[in-house]
Design an enzyme around this catalytic site. Structure first.
Site, PDB file in Angstrom:
ATOM      1  N   GLY A  46      43.288  28.104  41.328  1.00 40.36           N
ATOM      2  CA  GLY A  46      42.199  29.019  41.802  1.00 40.36           C
ATOM      3  C   GLY A  46      41.804  30.116  40.907  1.00 40.36           C
ATOM      4  N   CYS A  47      42.289  30.513  40.045  1.00 36.87           N
ATOM      5  CA  CYS A  47      41.987  31.700  39.181  1.00 36.87           C
ATOM      6  C   CYS A  47      41.127  31.147  38.142  1.00 36.87           C
ATOM      7  CB  CYS A  47      43.282  32.120  38.700  1.00 36.87           C
ATOM      8  SG  CYS A  47      44.186  33.247  40.179  1.00 36.87           S
ATOM      9  N   THR A  48      41.376  29.703  37.761  1.00 38.80           N
ATOM     10  CA  THR A  48      40.909  29.306  36.580  1.00 38.80           C
ATOM     11  C   THR A  48      39.471  28.817  37.092  1.00 38.80           C
ATOM     12  OG1 THR A  48      42.928  28.160  35.605  1.00 38.80           O
ATOM     13  CG2 THR A  48      40.684  27.214  35.073  1.00 38.80           C
TER      14      THR A  48
END
Length: 156
Positions: A46-48
């Site tokens: 998700g953060c990527t």
């Protein structure tokens, strides 16, 4: 957990280390609009996705006068690997003791897989040229967030 920031609040200033080891101070961005977003961990799916979406939008955001700062509790060395692996163009800042996240209301209780845990609350705060909050969003979704933010800012 501290209170969340709201529209009209003056954002707390901070100085944090970026992925190159340089110190970055929020107040040095006065005169420009700033998007500050908080994410739990570099190199997670998700953060990527969120970091890549911000990077893809960076030129058009900067053309509208916005700078983008991404904050996580990761150490600068991990952020450097994240930048290199994903070819990120945004500024990545390390908040290992989560003090800034706490001051901005982006750390505290949240639901994760149905359980209440303490951690980073995925959040985005937009500041005007004077460091005043113009938009504050908490518990945002990683996927599609940048597109929604652009719509909310009237940049779509």
């Amino acid at each position: 957990m501290s209170e969340r920031l709201a529209v009209g609040d003056t954002a707390p200033d901070f100085t944090l280390t970026d992925d190159t080891g340089a110190e970055v101070t929020l107040s040095s961005f006065r005169g420009r609009k700033v998007i500050v977003y908080f994410y739990p961990a570099a190199m997670t799916p998700g953060c990527t996705k969120q970091a890549c979406d911000f990077t893809e939008s960076l030129d058009s955001l900067q053309a509208q006068g916005y700078e983008v700062l991404g904050l996580s509790p990761d150490k600068p060395e991990k952020l450097a690997k994240f930048r290199e692996k994903e070819s990120l163009g945004i500024t990545l800042l390390s908040d290992p003791d989560k003090a800034v996240m706490g001051a901005w209301g982006a750390f505290g209780e949240k639901k994760l897989y149905g359980k209440v845990v303490e951690g980073v609350i995925r959040s985005t705060v937009v500041l005007d040229e004077d460091g005043v909050v113009t938009l504050a969003q908490y518990n945002v979704k990683a996927t599609g967030h940048v597109a929604k933010l652009r719509r909310d800012l009237g940049l779509a």
